[in-house]
Design a protein around this motif. Sequence first.
Motif, mmCIF file in Angstrom:
data_model
loop_
_atom_site.group_PDB
_atom_site.id
_atom_site.type_symbol
_atom_site.label_atom_id
_atom_site.label_comp_id
_atom_site.label_asym_id
_atom_site.label_seq_id
_atom_site.Cartn_x
_atom_site.Cartn_y
_atom_site.Cartn_z
ATOM 1 N N ARG A 71 46.147 47.664 42.802
ATOM 2 C CA ARG A 71 45.601 48.640 43.764
ATOM 3 C C ARG A 71 44.827 49.744 43.049
ATOM 4 N N ASN A 72 45.061 49.898 41.744
ATOM 5 C CA ASN A 72 44.390 50.945 40.972
ATOM 6 C C ASN A 72 43.015 50.527 40.459
ATOM 7 N N HIS A 95 39.197 49.998 41.209
ATOM 8 C CA HIS A 95 38.338 50.582 42.238
ATOM 9 C C HIS A 95 36.914 50.041 42.279
ATOM 10 N N ASP A 96 36.621 48.995 41.508
ATOM 11 C CA ASP A 96 35.302 48.385 41.624
ATOM 12 C C ASP A 96 35.391 46.900 41.299
ATOM 13 N N PHE A 128 34.307 45.394 48.196
ATOM 14 C CA PHE A 128 35.000 46.656 47.926
ATOM 15 C C PHE A 128 34.711 47.727 48.974
ATOM 16 N N GLN A 163 46.151 47.714 50.927
ATOM 17 C CA GLN A 163 47.168 48.573 50.338
ATOM 18 C C GLN A 163 48.605 48.169 50.615
ATOM 19 N N GLN A 220 28.424 47.799 48.013
ATOM 20 C CA GLN A 220 29.840 47.783 47.678
ATOM 21 C C GLN A 220 30.426 46.389 47.850
ATOM 22 N N SER A 222 44.491 43.895 45.674
ATOM 23 C CA SER A 222 43.749 45.064 45.204
ATOM 24 C C SER A 222 43.178 45.866 46.368
ATOM 25 N N LYS A 261 38.030 48.482 50.475
ATOM 26 C CA LYS A 261 39.092 49.049 49.635
ATOM 27 C C LYS A 261 39.934 50.002 50.475
ATOM 28 N N ASN A 262 41.243 49.943 50.290
ATOM 29 C CA ASN A 262 42.233 50.762 51.007
ATOM 30 C C ASN A 262 42.427 50.329 52.458
#
Length: 133
Positions: free
Chosen positions: A120-121, A123-124, A26, A90, A23, A87, A29-30
């Motif tokens: 933020r939308n 995802h990779d 990423f 959050q 990953q 990205s 992420k979040n």
Amino acid sequence: MKRMVFLCMMMLLLVACSEQEQQGVFAYKNTYIGDASAVRAVVEQVDGAAHFIQMELYTDLEPYGLQLYYEELTEAQMLANGTYLFSLIQNVDWVHYTVGEQAYELSREQINDTYGIDVRNIHDEAALRKLIE
């Protein structure tokens, strides 16, 4: 029996580590701005990390922000790195760069307006790289 349990545990650990490595950045992420170790991990994986000096998190009051200090960094690198940060993190609203004696600031709104989407939308990493190019 103990040996079998040990081998199973080792396989599980290797699989988990392998997934995180695949990953890359990423894996964070979040993340939220209050998670200093995750934010630092992101900063240390984006372009210009070799010139990164330190960071400060501003989490007491909204809007939340991130102050980054670099020895050197181009404006293109700042834009790309800001895109990654907005990205992945959050609730960061602004990123302030200090590069030598120069200061630059990016906001989430500026980044989203630049690309026409809420980053933020994404995802990779491949999609994010394509957007930045």
